[in-house]
Design a protein around this motif. Sequence first.
Motif, PDB file in Angstrom:
ATOM      1  N   GLY A 155       0.948  -1.085   0.011  1.00 41.66           N
ATOM      2  CA  GLY A 155       0.250   0.000   0.040  1.00 41.66           C
ATOM      3  C   GLY A 155       0.871   1.377  -0.164  1.00 41.66           C
ATOM      4  N   ASN A 156       0.442   2.553   0.209  1.00 40.62           N
ATOM      5  CA  ASN A 156       0.661   3.623   0.142  1.00 40.62           C
ATOM      6  C   ASN A 156       1.716   4.043   1.164  1.00 40.62           C
ATOM      7  OD1 ASN A 156      -0.855   4.317  -2.073  1.00 40.62           O
ATOM      8  ND2 ASN A 156      -2.145   5.659  -1.064  1.00 40.62           N
ATOM      9  N   PRO A 157       1.857   3.488   2.348  1.00 40.05           N
ATOM     10  CA  PRO A 157       2.681   3.648   3.286  1.00 40.05           C
ATOM     11  C   PRO A 157       4.256   2.970   2.680  1.00 40.05           C
ATOM     12  CG  PRO A 157       0.906   3.255   4.457  1.00 40.05           C
ATOM     13  CD  PRO A 157       0.753   3.032   2.893  1.00 40.05           C
ATOM     14  N   GLU A 158       4.133   1.966   2.254  1.00 39.24           N
ATOM     15  CA  GLU A 158       5.434   1.202   1.866  1.00 39.24           C
ATOM     16  C   GLU A 158       5.981   1.960   0.586  1.00 39.24           C
ATOM     17  OE1 GLU A 158       4.610  -3.153   3.530  1.00 39.24           O
ATOM     18  OE2 GLU A 158       3.290  -2.308   2.365  1.00 39.24           O
TER      19      GLU A 158
ATOM     20  N   THR B 189      -5.560  10.835   6.633  1.00 35.03           N
ATOM     21  CA  THR B 189      -4.410  10.596   7.144  1.00 35.03           C
ATOM     22  C   THR B 189      -4.501  11.004   8.708  1.00 35.03           C
ATOM     23  OG1 THR B 189      -3.814  12.905   6.943  1.00 35.03           O
ATOM     24  CG2 THR B 189      -3.305  11.478   4.958  1.00 35.03           C
ATOM     25  N   HIS B 190      -5.325  10.711   9.295  1.00 29.53           N
ATOM     26  CA  HIS B 190      -5.537  11.068  10.870  1.00 29.53           C
ATOM     27  C   HIS B 190      -4.539   9.936  11.702  1.00 29.53           C
ATOM     28  CE1 HIS B 190      -8.060   7.566  11.424  1.00 29.53           C
ATOM     29  NE2 HIS B 190      -8.703   8.010  10.102  1.00 29.53           N
ATOM     30  N   GLU B 191      -4.395   8.821  11.119  1.00 28.52           N
ATOM     31  CA  GLU B 191      -3.706   7.712  11.561  1.00 28.52           C
ATOM     32  C   GLU B 191      -2.148   7.750  11.392  1.00 28.52           C
ATOM     33  OE1 GLU B 191      -3.082   7.315   8.406  1.00 28.52           O
ATOM     34  OE2 GLU B 191      -2.739   5.202   8.786  1.00 28.52           O
ATOM     35  N   ASN B 192      -1.795   8.677  10.838  1.00 28.47           N
ATOM     36  CA  ASN B 192      -0.204   8.814  10.589  1.00 28.47           C
ATOM     37  C   ASN B 192       0.633   8.834  11.699  1.00 28.47           C
ATOM     38  OD1 ASN B 192       0.396  10.612   7.309  1.00 28.47           O
ATOM     39  ND2 ASN B 192      -0.954   9.065   7.758  1.00 28.47           N
ATOM     40  N   PRO B 193       0.409   9.693  12.934  1.00 29.54           N
ATOM     41  CA  PRO B 193       1.245   9.739  13.905  1.00 29.54           C
ATOM     42  C   PRO B 193       1.182   8.214  14.594  1.00 29.54           C
ATOM     43  CG  PRO B 193      -0.195  11.612  14.151  1.00 29.54           C
ATOM     44  CD  PRO B 193      -0.682  10.610  12.942  1.00 29.54           C
ATOM     45  N   GLU B 194       0.171   7.509  14.469  1.00 24.06           N
ATOM     46  CA  GLU B 194       0.335   6.187  15.159  1.00 24.06           C
ATOM     47  C   GLU B 194       0.571   5.078  14.206  1.00 24.06           C
ATOM     48  OE1 GLU B 194      -1.937   8.907  17.142  1.00 24.06           O
ATOM     49  OE2 GLU B 194      -2.630   8.130  15.372  1.00 24.06           O
ATOM     50  N   VAL B 195       0.444   4.970  13.072  1.00 24.21           N
ATOM     51  CA  VAL B 195       0.815   3.945  11.969  1.00 24.21           C
ATOM     52  C   VAL B 195       1.864   4.232  11.043  1.00 24.21           C
ATOM     53  CG1 VAL B 195      -0.350   2.404  10.366  1.00 24.21           C
ATOM     54  CG2 VAL B 195      -1.801   3.427  12.281  1.00 24.21           C
ATOM     55  N   VAL B 196       1.555   5.248  10.390  1.00 29.09           N
ATOM     56  CA  VAL B 196       2.704   5.408   9.199  1.00 29.09           C
ATOM     57  C   VAL B 196       4.040   6.185   9.435  1.00 29.09           C
ATOM     58  CG1 VAL B 196       2.786   6.741   7.068  1.00 29.09           C
ATOM     59  CG2 VAL B 196       0.733   5.893   7.539  1.00 29.09           C
ATOM     60  N   VAL B 197       4.043   6.944  10.231  1.00 25.35           N
ATOM     61  CA  VAL B 197       5.041   7.683  11.004  1.00 25.35           C
ATOM     62  C   VAL B 197       6.155   6.723  11.329  1.00 25.35           C
ATOM     63  CG1 VAL B 197       6.290   9.552  12.097  1.00 25.35           C
ATOM     64  CG2 VAL B 197       4.278  10.054  10.684  1.00 25.35           C
ATOM     65  N   PRO B 198       5.432   5.887  12.419  1.00 26.40           N
ATOM     66  CA  PRO B 198       6.440   4.906  13.088  1.00 26.40           C
ATOM     67  C   PRO B 198       7.101   3.937  12.156  1.00 26.40           C
ATOM     68  CG  PRO B 198       4.468   5.066  14.380  1.00 26.40           C
ATOM     69  CD  PRO B 198       4.224   5.844  13.227  1.00 26.40           C
ATOM     70  N   TYR B 199       6.398   3.644  10.976  1.00 28.38           N
ATOM     71  CA  TYR B 199       6.792   2.726  10.123  1.00 28.38           C
ATOM     72  C   TYR B 199       8.115   3.325   9.445  1.00 28.38           C
ATOM     73  CZ  TYR B 199       7.016  -0.842   6.282  1.00 28.38           C
ATOM     74  OH  TYR B 199       7.436  -1.737   5.507  1.00 28.38           O
ATOM     75  N   LEU B 200       7.719   4.553   8.998  1.00 21.29           N
ATOM     76  CA  LEU B 200       8.704   4.980   7.928  1.00 21.29           C
ATOM     77  C   LEU B 200      10.287   5.381   8.826  1.00 21.29           C
ATOM     78  CD1 LEU B 200       6.586   8.079   6.454  1.00 21.29           C
ATOM     79  CD2 LEU B 200       7.552   5.818   5.198  1.00 21.29           C
ATOM     80  N   ARG B 201       9.990   5.911  10.029  1.00 23.80           N
ATOM     81  CA  ARG B 201      10.900   6.045  11.062  1.00 23.80           C
ATOM     82  C   ARG B 201      11.626   4.482  11.070  1.00 23.80           C
ATOM     83  NH1 ARG B 201       7.731   9.182  15.333  1.00 23.80           N
ATOM     84  NH2 ARG B 201       8.061  11.243  14.785  1.00 23.80           N
ATOM     85  N   ARG B 202      11.003   3.411  10.935  1.00 22.75           N
ATOM     86  CA  ARG B 202      11.752   2.097  11.255  1.00 22.75           C
ATOM     87  C   ARG B 202      12.687   2.233   9.904  1.00 22.75           C
ATOM     88  NH1 ARG B 202       9.131  -3.058  13.500  1.00 22.75           N
ATOM     89  NH2 ARG B 202      10.658  -4.714  12.730  1.00 22.75           N
ATOM     90  N   VAL B 203      11.951   2.436   8.553  1.00 23.93           N
ATOM     91  CA  VAL B 203      12.645   2.215   7.685  1.00 23.93           C
ATOM     92  C   VAL B 203      13.973   3.262   7.468  1.00 23.93           C
ATOM     93  CG1 VAL B 203      12.641   2.636   5.197  1.00 23.93           C
ATOM     94  CG2 VAL B 203      10.658   1.565   6.212  1.00 23.93           C
TER      95      VAL B 203
END
Length: 531
Positions: free
Chosen positions: A236-239, A259-273
């Motif tokens: 999906g889009n986050p990856e 995009t309301h869930e970005n702080p809890e879902v998308v951003v932590p994943y991007l930080r991991r990458v």
Amino acid sequence: MHGAERTHDTPLPPQAARAESRAGWDAFTRRLRTHLRFALGLLPDLPRAPLRVRRAESYRGDGFRIERLALETMPNFYLTGSLFVPETPADKRAPAMLQPHGHFERGRFNEADVLRAIALAQAGVYVLSYDMVGYNDLFQLEHWGSEPLEWRRWGFSRAGVQTWNSLCAFEWLRRQPAIDPARIGCSGISGGGTQSFLLSALEPDLSCVAPVKMVSSVMQGGCICENAPLLRLIAGNPEMVALAAPRPLLLISDSGDWTHENPEVVVPYLRRVYRLYRAQEQLQHAHYSEGHQWGAAPRRAYYEWLAQVWRLPRTPQDPALAWETLIPGLRVWGDDLPKPDDAPTGDAVFHLFQRQACESVQRWRRTRRFESEAREALLSMLGLERVEDAQQDALPAVWQSVLEQPRKPRRAIVFGDARARRLEREGYAMLHLPELLRVARPSEYAYFATYNLTPDTARARAILGALMHLRSRAERLAVVAQGEWAILCGLACALISAPLHARGSAEASPLDLPGYERIGGWETVRALLPD
């Protein structure tokens, strides 16, 4: 056959396992980039774009000027937009920003887009603000409407055309003597955010990207131009946006939209990458509560980020002017830049793409990368990240017997009424499997093939699963099929290098195989099969 129907509103969270190690992530990024190229109709590579440009100055303002611009991205097909030229460039070779727009009523003729472009130009940055298909001056292909089966088979889509236009716009900017090729970025809101991260995913030399209020795990994009067939079968889009790593990325989200869930879902994943690259500082995130718009506060965050990333001599700021008075100067076609009378429109654009695609396939088959890329395309067609993933599929009930077969030195799987007398004489044990009935697509959902296997690709994937189950029960495996089943079996056999004995490969009616013609159809499949 593969679970409940998915849509653009079905949650599609990023898979943490893909980012557990740098080696694992690098392997996934290579696979995902190839998948995106194929889904967007850009694999194999299209012929080089003409990149001939028609331009004319249309406005002079305080510290900048505007030029009308029409860039030829395919023969006689034009990307239209406005080039904002700084009066005082930031450097001898200045940075440049690509600015695709979102699905707003007036496209790029809206306040936030115009103000951002002027602000950057006044700070010494070139800005190319350009149209989606069917918006404003890009008249050759309508933005809305169905994308028929023929388009799917040839890999032609609005999403693909827009991505190709973005790639061409980047390449044109990179060639300009006044522009620093190492400082070209892309940013847009909503559907413009989709265009931004797709460009970033496919163009490794893009220096930075800022998708605004678009990236989400709960909604992937609500327009036909964001939903090419196959596009989100494996990620999906986050990856997709994570493919920007380790380059500078500004993600802007909002509590008032998807995009309301970005702080809890998308951003932590991007930080991991980004941690995998030890580049955590290259990722920035800003979250607001103003709704689905690009207001003054997120514009300031964008300006400050860009000034830092590109080391601009000063931070851009919104200009004080009546922006709507500039709209006549933002129009491309006019007396000084007349609209071409002979430009293809509608179906003629599709036929132009067909000719380009045929030329690219002939050249591609002569390259060393042909076989590996073609097999990856087949994986994508069947919705697979890796061929081994097909072993996890449940087999159709009528084929359950394949799991109970005793081990044989030689086994031939015969589909339907096909005959295999030669293989019988050679000592092959015959296993007859009934052909799965061809069924209609279970839904009229416009983006069905973006998120789900078509009934025909589901049949081909079922064949692949059955062959992989049987491969461990035979030293030599062969497949016998005819008609359309020869094509479906060919897709599976090509992926595991299994011999296919086919008597004819005719389609009674065109199979729903997205991208099949784009990679050369049966001729390419046959070239991948062992002798």
